[in-house]
Design an enzyme around this catalytic site. Structure first.
Site, mmCIF file in Angstrom:
data_model
loop_
_atom_site.group_PDB
_atom_site.id
_atom_site.type_symbol
_atom_site.label_atom_id
_atom_site.label_comp_id
_atom_site.label_asym_id
_atom_site.label_seq_id
_atom_site.Cartn_x
_atom_site.Cartn_y
_atom_site.Cartn_z
ATOM 1 N N CYS A 2 1.764 -5.976 -2.347
ATOM 2 C CA CYS A 2 2.210 -7.212 -2.986
ATOM 3 C C CYS A 2 3.338 -7.867 -2.193
ATOM 4 O O CYS A 2 4.199 -7.192 -1.639
ATOM 5 C CB CYS A 2 2.728 -6.918 -4.377
ATOM 6 S SG CYS A 2 1.515 -6.112 -5.415
ATOM 7 N N ARG A 27 0.437 -8.606 4.626
ATOM 8 C CA ARG A 27 0.692 -7.346 3.924
ATOM 9 C C ARG A 27 -0.555 -6.848 3.203
ATOM 10 O O ARG A 27 -0.630 -5.679 2.846
ATOM 11 C CB ARG A 27 1.821 -7.549 2.910
ATOM 12 C CG ARG A 27 3.166 -7.851 3.543
ATOM 13 C CD ARG A 27 4.161 -8.331 2.506
ATOM 14 N NE ARG A 27 4.501 -7.332 1.525
ATOM 15 C CZ ARG A 27 5.514 -6.482 1.638
ATOM 16 N NH1 ARG A 27 6.280 -6.513 2.704
ATOM 17 N NH2 ARG A 27 5.762 -5.599 0.688
ATOM 18 N N TRP A 74 -1.679 -7.022 -4.633
ATOM 19 C CA TRP A 74 -2.620 -6.016 -4.140
ATOM 20 C C TRP A 74 -2.861 -5.098 -5.333
ATOM 21 O O TRP A 74 -1.972 -4.375 -5.767
ATOM 22 C CB TRP A 74 -1.991 -5.266 -2.968
ATOM 23 C CG TRP A 74 -2.927 -4.341 -2.247
ATOM 24 C CD1 TRP A 74 -3.825 -4.660 -1.271
ATOM 25 C CD2 TRP A 74 -3.042 -2.924 -2.435
ATOM 26 N NE1 TRP A 74 -4.495 -3.533 -0.848
ATOM 27 C CE2 TRP A 74 -4.039 -2.462 -1.533
ATOM 28 C CE3 TRP A 74 -2.414 -1.999 -3.268
ATOM 29 C CZ2 TRP A 74 -4.403 -1.119 -1.455
ATOM 30 C CZ3 TRP A 74 -2.786 -0.668 -3.186
ATOM 31 C CH2 TRP A 74 -3.774 -0.251 -2.283
ATOM 32 N N ASN A 100 6.281 -5.963 -7.271
ATOM 33 C CA ASN A 100 5.650 -5.104 -6.265
ATOM 34 C C ASN A 100 6.031 -3.674 -6.617
ATOM 35 O O ASN A 100 7.207 -3.375 -6.778
ATOM 36 C CB ASN A 100 6.166 -5.467 -4.874
ATOM 37 C CG ASN A 100 5.702 -4.493 -3.804
ATOM 38 O OD1 ASN A 100 4.728 -3.765 -4.002
ATOM 39 N ND2 ASN A 100 6.391 -4.484 -2.677
ATOM 40 N N GLY A 101 5.036 -2.778 -6.753
ATOM 41 C CA GLY A 101 5.325 -1.387 -7.106
ATOM 42 C C GLY A 101 4.484 -0.956 -8.283
ATOM 43 O O GLY A 101 3.469 -1.582 -8.603
ATOM 44 N N GLU A 488 -7.294 8.028 16.216
ATOM 45 C CA GLU A 488 -6.840 6.650 16.083
ATOM 46 C C GLU A 488 -7.994 5.681 16.363
ATOM 47 O O GLU A 488 -8.139 4.662 15.685
ATOM 48 C CB GLU A 488 -5.662 6.404 17.043
ATOM 49 C CG GLU A 488 -5.115 5.002 17.083
ATOM 50 C CD GLU A 488 -4.611 4.484 15.736
ATOM 51 O OE1 GLU A 488 -4.490 5.264 14.772
ATOM 52 O OE2 GLU A 488 -4.360 3.269 15.646
ATOM 53 N N LYS A 492 -9.287 2.938 13.720
ATOM 54 C CA LYS A 492 -9.309 1.502 14.047
ATOM 55 C C LYS A 492 -10.689 0.918 13.768
ATOM 56 O O LYS A 492 -10.827 -0.129 13.163
ATOM 57 C CB LYS A 492 -8.972 1.354 15.541
ATOM 58 C CG LYS A 492 -7.979 0.379 15.998
ATOM 59 C CD LYS A 492 -6.558 0.439 15.609
ATOM 60 C CE LYS A 492 -6.170 0.773 14.244
ATOM 61 N NZ LYS A 492 -4.774 1.040 14.021
ATOM 62 N N GLU A 495 -11.428 0.814 9.898
ATOM 63 C CA GLU A 495 -10.624 -0.061 9.033
ATOM 64 C C GLU A 495 -10.904 -1.548 9.242
ATOM 65 O O GLU A 495 -10.756 -2.327 8.310
ATOM 66 C CB GLU A 495 -9.127 0.252 9.124
ATOM 67 C CG GLU A 495 -8.425 -0.148 10.382
ATOM 68 C CD GLU A 495 -6.942 0.203 10.367
ATOM 69 O OE1 GLU A 495 -6.329 0.266 9.294
ATOM 70 O OE2 GLU A 495 -6.388 0.420 11.462
ATOM 71 N N HIS A 511 -19.219 23.816 15.540
ATOM 72 C CA HIS A 511 -18.997 24.530 14.272
ATOM 73 C C HIS A 511 -19.452 23.701 13.066
ATOM 74 O O HIS A 511 -19.117 24.027 11.931
ATOM 75 C CB HIS A 511 -17.516 24.908 14.136
ATOM 76 C CG HIS A 511 -17.049 25.814 15.237
ATOM 77 N ND1 HIS A 511 -17.455 27.124 15.350
ATOM 78 C CD2 HIS A 511 -16.257 25.577 16.315
ATOM 79 C CE1 HIS A 511 -16.909 27.670 16.429
ATOM 80 N NE2 HIS A 511 -16.173 26.741 17.032
ATOM 81 N N LYS A 612 -0.702 -3.999 4.807
ATOM 82 C CA LYS A 612 0.122 -3.678 5.976
ATOM 83 C C LYS A 612 1.248 -2.715 5.590
ATOM 84 O O LYS A 612 1.568 -1.800 6.323
ATOM 85 C CB LYS A 612 0.716 -4.968 6.551
ATOM 86 C CG LYS A 612 1.557 -4.765 7.799
ATOM 87 C CD LYS A 612 0.687 -4.457 8.982
ATOM 88 C CE LYS A 612 1.488 -4.170 10.239
ATOM 89 N NZ LYS A 612 0.644 -3.487 11.240
HETATM 90 C C1 AGP Z 1 -3.095 1.533 10.640
HETATM 91 O O1 AGP Z 1 -3.859 0.594 11.294
HETATM 92 C C2 AGP Z 1 -2.848 1.265 9.230
HETATM 93 N N1 AGP Z 1 -2.372 -0.029 9.000
HETATM 94 C C3 AGP Z 1 -2.127 2.375 8.478
HETATM 95 O O2 AGP Z 1 -2.786 3.575 8.705
HETATM 96 C C4 AGP Z 1 -0.614 2.556 8.750
HETATM 97 O O3 AGP Z 1 -0.412 3.124 10.005
HETATM 98 C C5 AGP Z 1 -0.022 3.451 7.633
HETATM 99 O O4 AGP Z 1 -0.190 2.807 6.403
HETATM 100 C C6 AGP Z 1 1.420 3.795 7.867
HETATM 101 O O5 AGP Z 1 2.209 2.641 7.908
HETATM 102 P P1 AGP Z 1 3.700 2.712 8.460
HETATM 103 O O6 AGP Z 1 3.620 3.075 9.894
HETATM 104 O O7 AGP Z 1 4.272 1.347 8.222
HETATM 105 O O8 AGP Z 1 4.417 3.772 7.676
#
Ligand code: AGP
Length: 617
Positions: A2, A27, A74, A100-101, A488, A492, A495, A511, A612
């Site tokens: 949010c 965000r 969100w 937010n929260g 990673e 990527k 997501e 395995h 974000k």
């Molecule tokens: C990565 O592309 C994501 N946006 C997500 O995994 C992110 O790295 C994770 O939420 C941690 O965020 P931060 O580094 O702000 O703590």
């Protein structure tokens, strides 16, 4: 997650709110809304969907006001619908709130109100009801006091922002475990979830600390604790500007941020290795660290705590610290750490890695470790963020603002931060000669130029993406430093393209996971030169024998061999250090994910369901 923006004291407050919400879009959100005090009523407009839906709904509404609050939601409690979008008002329409929260005791607070029909399914709406009730109980209406009385009873995490019809030029905000920034400039008061929404107006901001309540008026700010005693927020100046947060001609923030990586790595390495006084041998200096070197010399164990992409950087950190400093390191998903019984004491160093510094899982894990007397070092990109403030020391990555939800440039700078930490721990523990450290550092300095070379593979990678964009399942494999990068790469791709992708240690394939391989599968193999290269070649042969197409990431030294075994080879310049390969081999995987997603028509900057900054547990 949010986003909140509040403005008071500007003739075009509503336009300012829309512009602020646009800056907070990155965000992640699924609905948007705003409320303004208008004559004798609070006028609210809110819509599910993209910000454009909300802006469209505003058209034709009499929204002229000098004050207002806006929100991007969100969804956590209740589906992303118009009725669950913020703001929420009490039944009399006297108080409005955005949040937010998560209010954890919202059911209890609802029950206290008796037989009331709520207009939404959210945990937030009840807060407006309670603030209105507190206002009624006061002899003279005082929104700040009503808010203080209410938030004293709230459990959970919140950044809350209120307006009330009794005092239509005043915004009141309260914060606990969710970020909230306030500012005042040129007769206008502001609040926002993060500085991105404020830098168009001012760079001098103040982050509220947990338990603080701020009253924001055109003539200034007043900050107290929840009991009304004067309180001091964390004041700071933002050093990046609006231009740094714009797309600058790129199709997306993600692409721009991928191409900013040479600069980001350069900036993160800058000025770390200098002589403390004329004539002295140069040494690695991490000036912001603020953890006593003698304390670090006594450390006998390290925990690296992080989430998502930051966790993958932490996996590289483990290799660096164990290799250079000789200290055992565990890397753990932050959200798991505090719900078991980790063995932590004053001789355990906890390294919390977070781009945003606002990830609640990471903050909570770090604070759990601090409760057990462990010193906490944050590796963080956002100056003044909660994690940076609460940690004993900070190593700032200097990636600049990252707007794309998918972490790119912040990941490679986190790796650099981890390498620097490994070298620094080695230095304070006397594990290497100064000349050895200097040699490694000078080799790391060559990374920006090497990344530039990797970026030149963009056209070739786009062609590969064109070919594989409809592959349902992609497996990424790697060993040693290649494994975190494989993980990673898979994150990527999934997501932003919504295609299935998984990563495995290459040696684990036999395995179990190799059962998934069939004709048409795509396997991306991290196979730079180095001590595990021959093993990677064997693992590539195993998947190829079962019908997979193999895209191998190799280096100048390994590429010739790889060409015999893989369908495609992307050749990176020979790394200046084996651990520095991680930075180089990340780049083609980012570009591959980017091209697959854009060729499939996806919005790479705002992938579905993702945020974000993840400010809920
Ligand atoms: C990565 O592309 C994501 N946006 C997500 O995994 C992110 O790295 C994770 O939420 C941690 O965020 P931060 O580094 O702000 O703590």
């Amino acid at each position: 997650m949010c986003g909140i923006i509040g403005i008071t004291g500007r003739d075009d407050a509503v336009e300012g709110i829309v512009a602020g919400l646009k800056r907070l879009e990155y965000r992640g959100y699924d609905s948007a809304g705003a409320v303004i005090p208008d004559g004798q009523q609070l006028r609210a407009v809110k819509r599910a969907g993209k910000l454009e839906e909300f802006v469209h709904a505003l058209e034709g509404q009499p929204m002229a006001s000098t004050c207002g609050i806006g929100h991007t939601r969100w969804a956590t409690h209740g589906a992303p619908t118009d009725r669950n979008a913020h703001p929420h008002l009490d039944p009399t329409g006297r108080v409005a709130v955005v949040h937010n929260g998560i209010i954890e005791n919202y059911q209890l607070l609802k029950a206290e109100l008796g037989d009331v029909r709520f207009a939404s399914d959210t945990d937030t709406e009840v807060v407006a009801y309670h603030v209105a009730r507190e206002l009624d109980a006061l002899d003279t209406p005082d929104l700040a006091e009503a808010v203080r009385r209410t938030v004293r009873r709230l459990k959970g995490a919140f950044a809350l922002c209120f307006v009330a019809i009794d005092d239509p030029e005043t915004i009141v905000v309260a914060k606990k475990e969710a970020p909230l920034i306030v500012a005042h400039a040129d007769g206008v008061g502001y609040c926002a979830s993060d500085v991105a929404a404020l830098i168009a107006h001012t760079r001098d901001v103040a982050a509220l600390l947990d338990g603080q309540v701020a009253v924001i008026r055109p003539d200034g700010l007043e900050i107290t604790d929840v009991d009304g005693n004067p309180a001091q927020p964390h004041e700071y100046t933002v050093h990046w500007d609006l231009e740094a947060a714009e797309k600058q001609g790129y199709d997306s923030f993600m692409l721009k941020e991928i191409f900013e990586q040479p600069q980001a790595v350069h900036d993160t390495l800058l000025d770390r290795h200098t002589a403390s006084e004329p004539g002295a041998a140069p040494a690695l200096h991490l000036d912001e660290l603020h953890i006593d070197e003698r304390e670090l010399a006594r450390i006998d164990k390290v925990f690296i705590l992080a989430c998502g992409t930051s966790l993958h950087a932490g996996m590289v950190g483990k290799l660096a610290i164990e290799h250079w400093a000789g200290i055992p390191v565990d890397v753990e998903v932050a959200s798991e750490f505090r719900y078991r019984d980790p063995i932590v004491d004053a001789h355990t160093l906890v390294i919390a890695i977070s781009q945003s510094g606002e990830t609640v899982d990471t903050i909570a894990a770090a604070s759990h470790a601090r409760d057990q007397r462990a010193p906490v070092l944050a590796i963080c990109n956002v100056v003044g963020s909660t994690l940076a403030r609460e940690a004993d020391g900070v190593l700032y990555t200097h990636a600049g603002p990252e707007v794309g939800v998918a972490a790119t440039k912040t990941f490679v700078t986190q790796i650099v931060g981890c390498l620097l930490t490994g070298l620094y721990l080695s230095q304070v523990r006397g594990r290497m000669f100064a000349t050895e450290t200097a040699d490694i550092l000078s080799r790391l300095q060559q990374m920006p130029a090497a990344i530039e070379q990797v970026l030149e593979l963009d056209g070739e990678i786009r062609e590969l993406a064109e070919r594989y964009k409809d592959t349902d399942y992609t497996m990424f494999i790697g060993r040693h430093a290649g494994l975190p990068i494989a993980m990673e790469g898979a994150l990527k791709l999934k997501e932003i393209s919504y295609l299935h992708a998984e990563a495995f240690p290459a040696g684990e394939m036999k395995h179990g996971p190799i059962a998934l391989i069939e004709s048409g599968s795509l396997v991306v193999a991290l196979a730079p030169g180095g001590h595990v290269f021959p093993k990677m070649v064997s693992n590539i042969q195993e998947v190829r024998a079962r019908g997979a197409s193999v895209l191998a990431i190799g280096t100048d030294g390994s590429a010739a061999d790889l060409k015999e075994h893989a369908d495609h080879v992307l050749t990176l310049p020979e790394p200046t250090h084996e651990l520095a390969t991680t930075v180089l081999s990340t780049v083609p995987l980012q570009l591959f994910a980017y091209h697959v997603a854009t060729l499939r028509g996806e919005d790479v900057d705002k992938p579905r369901n993702l945020a974000k900054t993840v400010t809920v547990e």
